[in-house]
Design a protein around this motif. Structure first.
Motif, PDB file in Angstrom:
ATOM      1  N   ALA A 152      56.353  39.061  27.634  1.00  0.00           N
ATOM      2  CA  ALA A 152      57.179  38.325  26.668  1.00  0.00           C
ATOM      3  C   ALA A 152      56.407  37.174  26.032  1.00  0.00           C
ATOM      4  N   LEU A 153      55.667  36.419  26.830  1.00  0.00           N
ATOM      5  CA  LEU A 153      54.908  35.288  26.295  1.00  0.00           C
ATOM      6  C   LEU A 153      53.786  35.755  25.368  1.00  0.00           C
ATOM      7  N   GLU A 154      53.202  36.882  25.694  1.00  0.00           N
ATOM      8  CA  GLU A 154      52.116  37.405  24.859  1.00  0.00           C
ATOM      9  C   GLU A 154      52.643  37.898  23.512  1.00  0.00           C
ATOM     10  N   ARG A 155      53.843  38.439  23.506  1.00  0.00           N
ATOM     11  CA  ARG A 155      54.430  38.945  22.259  1.00  0.00           C
ATOM     12  C   ARG A 155      54.683  37.837  21.245  1.00  0.00           C
ATOM     13  N   VAL A 156      54.959  36.646  21.717  1.00  0.00           N
ATOM     14  CA  VAL A 156      55.222  35.525  20.792  1.00  0.00           C
ATOM     15  C   VAL A 156      54.029  34.570  20.708  1.00  0.00           C
ATOM     16  N   ASP A 157      52.854  35.075  21.124  1.00  0.00           N
ATOM     17  CA  ASP A 157      51.582  34.340  20.967  1.00  0.00           C
ATOM     18  C   ASP A 157      51.538  33.014  21.716  1.00  0.00           C
ATOM     19  N   LEU A 158      52.227  32.941  22.841  1.00  0.00           N
ATOM     20  CA  LEU A 158      52.145  31.737  23.670  1.00  0.00           C
ATOM     21  C   LEU A 158      51.018  31.852  24.697  1.00  0.00           C
ATOM     22  N   ILE A 159      50.652  33.089  25.025  1.00  0.00           N
ATOM     23  CA  ILE A 159      49.483  33.356  25.850  1.00  0.00           C
ATOM     24  C   ILE A 159      48.790  34.591  25.287  1.00  0.00           C
ATOM     25  N   PHE A 160      47.552  34.812  25.708  1.00  0.00           N
ATOM     26  CA  PHE A 160      46.913  36.095  25.413  1.00  0.00           C
ATOM     27  C   PHE A 160      46.085  36.498  26.629  1.00  0.00           C
ATOM     28  N   SER A 161      45.780  37.775  26.715  1.00  0.00           N
ATOM     29  CA  SER A 161      45.105  38.330  27.886  1.00  0.00           C
ATOM     30  C   SER A 161      43.648  38.652  27.571  1.00  0.00           C
ATOM     31  N   ILE A 162      42.801  38.416  28.554  1.00  0.00           N
ATOM     32  CA  ILE A 162      41.383  38.737  28.432  1.00  0.00           C
ATOM     33  C   ILE A 162      41.028  39.764  29.513  1.00  0.00           C
ATOM     34  N   LYS A 163      40.533  40.893  29.070  1.00  0.00           N
ATOM     35  CA  LYS A 163      40.105  41.929  30.001  1.00  0.00           C
ATOM     36  C   LYS A 163      38.700  41.606  30.515  1.00  0.00           C
ATOM     37  N   SER A 164      38.543  41.664  31.836  1.00  0.00           N
ATOM     38  CA  SER A 164      37.238  41.411  32.453  1.00  0.00           C
ATOM     39  C   SER A 164      36.897  42.598  33.352  1.00  0.00           C
ATOM     40  N   PRO A 165      36.204  43.595  32.791  1.00  0.00           N
ATOM     41  CA  PRO A 165      35.900  44.816  33.567  1.00  0.00           C
ATOM     42  C   PRO A 165      35.159  44.540  34.868  1.00  0.00           C
ATOM     43  N   ASN A 166      34.383  43.463  34.913  1.00  0.00           N
ATOM     44  CA  ASN A 166      33.607  43.156  36.113  1.00  0.00           C
ATOM     45  C   ASN A 166      34.380  42.308  37.124  1.00  0.00           C
ATOM     46  N   LYS A 167      35.580  41.935  36.759  1.00  0.00           N
ATOM     47  CA  LYS A 167      36.401  41.114  37.650  1.00  0.00           C
ATOM     48  C   LYS A 167      36.801  41.934  38.875  1.00  0.00           C
ATOM     49  N   LYS A 168      36.690  41.356  40.050  1.00  0.00           N
ATOM     50  CA  LYS A 168      37.033  42.044  41.287  1.00  0.00           C
ATOM     51  C   LYS A 168      38.402  41.595  41.780  1.00  0.00           C
ATOM     52  N   TYR A 169      39.180  42.568  42.153  1.00  0.00           N
ATOM     53  CA  TYR A 169      40.506  42.297  42.730  1.00  0.00           C
ATOM     54  C   TYR A 169      40.366  42.360  44.244  1.00  0.00           C
ATOM     55  N   ASN A 170      40.718  41.290  44.920  1.00  0.00           N
ATOM     56  CA  ASN A 170      40.454  41.198  46.361  1.00  0.00           C
ATOM     57  C   ASN A 170      41.717  41.066  47.213  1.00  0.00           C
ATOM     58  N   THR A 171      42.864  41.470  46.669  1.00  0.00           N
ATOM     59  CA  THR A 171      44.114  41.278  47.411  1.00  0.00           C
ATOM     60  C   THR A 171      44.890  42.582  47.563  1.00  0.00           C
ATOM     61  N   PRO A 172      44.391  43.530  48.348  1.00  0.00           N
ATOM     62  CA  PRO A 172      45.200  44.730  48.613  1.00  0.00           C
ATOM     63  C   PRO A 172      46.408  44.349  49.478  1.00  0.00           C
ATOM     64  N   ILE A 173      47.600  44.647  48.979  1.00  0.00           N
ATOM     65  CA  ILE A 173      48.822  44.241  49.684  1.00  0.00           C
ATOM     66  C   ILE A 173      49.430  45.444  50.404  1.00  0.00           C
ATOM     67  N   PHE A 174      49.695  45.250  51.676  1.00  0.00           N
ATOM     68  CA  PHE A 174      50.256  46.311  52.512  1.00  0.00           C
ATOM     69  C   PHE A 174      51.647  45.910  52.990  1.00  0.00           C
ATOM     70  N   LYS A 175      52.352  46.915  53.484  1.00  0.00           N
ATOM     71  CA  LYS A 175      53.639  46.658  54.118  1.00  0.00           C
ATOM     72  C   LYS A 175      53.411  46.305  55.594  1.00  0.00           C
ATOM     73  N   LYS A 176      54.474  45.974  56.258  1.00  0.00           N
ATOM     74  CA  LYS A 176      54.366  45.549  57.654  1.00  0.00           C
ATOM     75  C   LYS A 176      53.897  46.681  58.571  1.00  0.00           C
ATOM     76  N   ASN A 177      54.110  47.938  58.143  1.00  0.00           N
ATOM     77  CA  ASN A 177      53.678  49.080  58.961  1.00  0.00           C
ATOM     78  C   ASN A 177      52.241  49.490  58.666  1.00  0.00           C
ATOM     79  N   ASN A 178      51.491  48.576  58.001  1.00  0.00           N
ATOM     80  CA  ASN A 178      50.077  48.801  57.706  1.00  0.00           C
ATOM     81  C   ASN A 178      49.850  49.952  56.718  1.00  0.00           C
ATOM     82  N   SER A 179      50.847  50.201  55.866  1.00  0.00           N
ATOM     83  CA  SER A 179      50.674  51.200  54.805  1.00  0.00           C
ATOM     84  C   SER A 179      50.600  50.475  53.464  1.00  0.00           C
ATOM     85  N   PRO A 180      49.882  51.040  52.485  1.00  0.00           N
ATOM     86  CA  PRO A 180      49.747  50.369  51.182  1.00  0.00           C
ATOM     87  C   PRO A 180      51.103  50.122  50.534  1.00  0.00           C
ATOM     88  N   PHE A 181      51.227  48.977  49.940  1.00  0.00           N
ATOM     89  CA  PHE A 181      52.463  48.629  49.213  1.00  0.00           C
ATOM     90  C   PHE A 181      52.343  49.287  47.832  1.00  0.00           C
TER      91      PHE A 181
END
Length: 220
Positions: free
Chosen positions: A77-106
């Motif tokens: 919503a904010l991007e549609r009205v030009d209040l923010i914009f997004s920058i793609k960073s292909p080399n950016k690393k995502y380091n937060t794999p989130i799992f459920k309590k039973n140790n299965s991927p969320f």
């Protein structure tokens, strides 16, 4: 723009640079507990999480999922009205794999957030104005000002009308009082035919409740 109370909190967090991507959002608003993965697990939207790798467990899975949906909705919503914009960073690393309590991927959470793993938020100065204006976009603010101006104009028009009516009433009352105070029963009668009443000394008009009589005093 309608925002939930949580989304308003997120706007302030973006301005304060507490969150600038999906990962910082997870860590600041989803109450994650650090843990270790038992065995290599492949996550279709994330990749492979190796054995004994660092993972995060959501304390309240339903709450984490709901908050993530609100955050992504706000982002769009904010991007549609030009209040923010997004920058793609292909080399950016995502380091937060989130799992459920039973140790299965969320999987549901990672599925809806996968498009944001390598994207960062950059906010514009207009977002500060948006926050200061109580979450009104420029267009909404201008429309609101126009409504307020119209209301003020209508109030002024009514006020002028009331003043004009009041002045008219006061003038009418004062005129009536003046006429009452200056009213006299004495009247002058002009006789155009001087020969008609040679023997008349005076003519008096007497007004009574039931009649109007003309009395004449005649010279004897």
């Amino acid at each position: 723009m309608y925002l939930t109370e949580f989304q308003k909190e997120l706007v302030k967090a973006i301005i304060d640079k507490k969150i600038n991507d999906i990962e910082s959002f997870f860590h600041n608003f989803c109450e994650l507990t650090e843990s270790r993965n038992q065995g290599a697990i492949h996550m279709s939207d994330f990749g492979t999480v190796q054995n004994n790798s660092k993972i995060y467990i959501a304390k309240d899975e339903d709450s984490a999922l709901l908050k993530t949906k609100e955050f992504i909705t706000l982002w769009i919503a904010l991007e549609r009205v030009d209040l923010i914009f997004s920058i793609k960073s292909p080399n950016k690393k995502y380091n937060t794999p989130i799992f459920k309590k039973n140790n299965s991927p969320f999987s549901e959470l990672s599925s809806i957030s996968k498009d944001y793993f390598t994207t960062e938020i950059v906010y514009t100065p207009a977002l500060n104005k948006f926050y200061e204006r109580n979450y009104l976009t420029n267009m909404e603010y201008e429309q609101n000002q126009e409504r307020l101006d119209r209301k003020e104009s209508q109030k002024l028009t009514r006020k002028i009308a009331y003043i004009s009516i009041s002045i008219t009433i006061v003038v009418s009352i004062l005129t009536a009082i003046f006429n009452y105070l200056t009213y006299s029963t004495d009247r002058n009668v002009k006789i155009t035919n001087k020969e008609a009443f040679k023997d008349t000394i005076a003519v008096k008009i007497v007004t009574k409740p039931d009649s109007l009589k003309l009395e004449k005093d005649i010279n004897k």
